[in-house]
Write an enzyme that holds these catalytic residues in place. Structure first.
Site, PDB file in Angstrom:
ATOM      1  CG  HIS A   1     -59.282  33.703  -3.179  1.00  0.00           C
ATOM      2  ND1 HIS A   1     -59.172  34.791  -2.353  1.00  0.00           N
ATOM      3  CD2 HIS A   1     -58.240  32.902  -2.896  1.00  0.00           C
ATOM      4  CE1 HIS A   1     -58.103  34.642  -1.589  1.00  0.00           C
ATOM      5  NE2 HIS A   1     -57.512  33.522  -1.907  1.00  0.00           N
TER       6      HIS A   1
ATOM      7  CE  LYS B   1     -53.975  35.700  -0.785  1.00  0.00           C
ATOM      8  NZ  LYS B   1     -55.241  34.977  -0.912  1.00  0.00           N
TER       9      LYS B   1
ATOM     10  NE  ARG C   1     -49.991  27.608  -4.443  1.00  0.00           N
ATOM     11  CZ  ARG C   1     -50.803  28.302  -3.663  1.00  0.00           C
ATOM     12  NH1 ARG C   1     -50.314  29.036  -2.687  1.00  0.00           N
ATOM     13  NH2 ARG C   1     -52.103  28.272  -3.858  1.00  0.00           N
TER      14      ARG C   1
ATOM     15  CB  SER D   1     -55.161  27.307   3.711  1.00  0.00           C
ATOM     16  OG  SER D   1     -54.163  28.044   3.049  1.00  0.00           O
TER      17      SER D   1
ATOM     18  CD  GLN E   1     -51.613  26.678   0.840  1.00  0.00           C
ATOM     19  OE1 GLN E   1     -51.655  25.857   1.746  1.00  0.00           O
ATOM     20  NE2 GLN E   1     -52.075  27.903   0.973  1.00  0.00           N
TER      21      GLN E   1
END
Length: 139
Positions: free
Chosen positions: A26, A53, A96, A115, A119
């Site tokens: 991240h 990821k 997304r 989170s 999102q």
């Protein structure tokens, strides 16, 4: 980058279980270059990640394109390794929605509480998926 020794130890602990290891990167401030994004995902896979990821914060629209392009390149090189990628914040929210078209296997949506920045509420995400991915399957 992640401590390959630590990843190997975790993999040893998981051996014989039905648990998969997600190795995640991240960057909440910026997006590395496209080549760096590809390198990060490849390093995760080389280290033994069951799922690779990454999530990064775009500073400009090109950063979003770099995430999608890196995802597509790694997907084509490693078609059997699950990959999760996204660009965060309002500028990156499109990843997304369309990440699956470029090889990302999963996205995150808001149920009751977000989170991560960008999102999308799950009900809205489902509506968009019905247009973008008319044959998608829901978990």
């Amino acid at each position: 980058i992640y401590g390959e020794d630590k990843i190997k130890k975790v993999l040893e602990l998981l051996d014989g279980t039905k648990t998969s290891l997600i190795v995640s990167f991240h960057d909440f401030k910026k997006t590395p270059s496209r080549d760096e994004l590809v390198s990060i995902l490849k390093q995760q896979i080389a280290a033994g990640a069951h799922v690779a990821k990454l999530a990064a914060m775009p500073q400009k629209e090109e950063d979003v394109l770099n995430v999608l392009s890196a995802t597509l390149e790694v997907r084509r090189q490693f078609p059997c390794i699950p990959i999760i990628t996204m660009s965060m914040g309002p500028t990156g929210a499109v990843t997304r929605l369309v990440g699956g078209l470029f090889g990302s296997d999963l996205t995150f949506a808001v149920g009751s509480q977000s989170s991560a920045p960008g999102q999308i509420p799950v009900a809205e995400l489902r509506q968009c998926f019905n247009v973008i991915h008319p044959t998608h399957t829901e978990a």
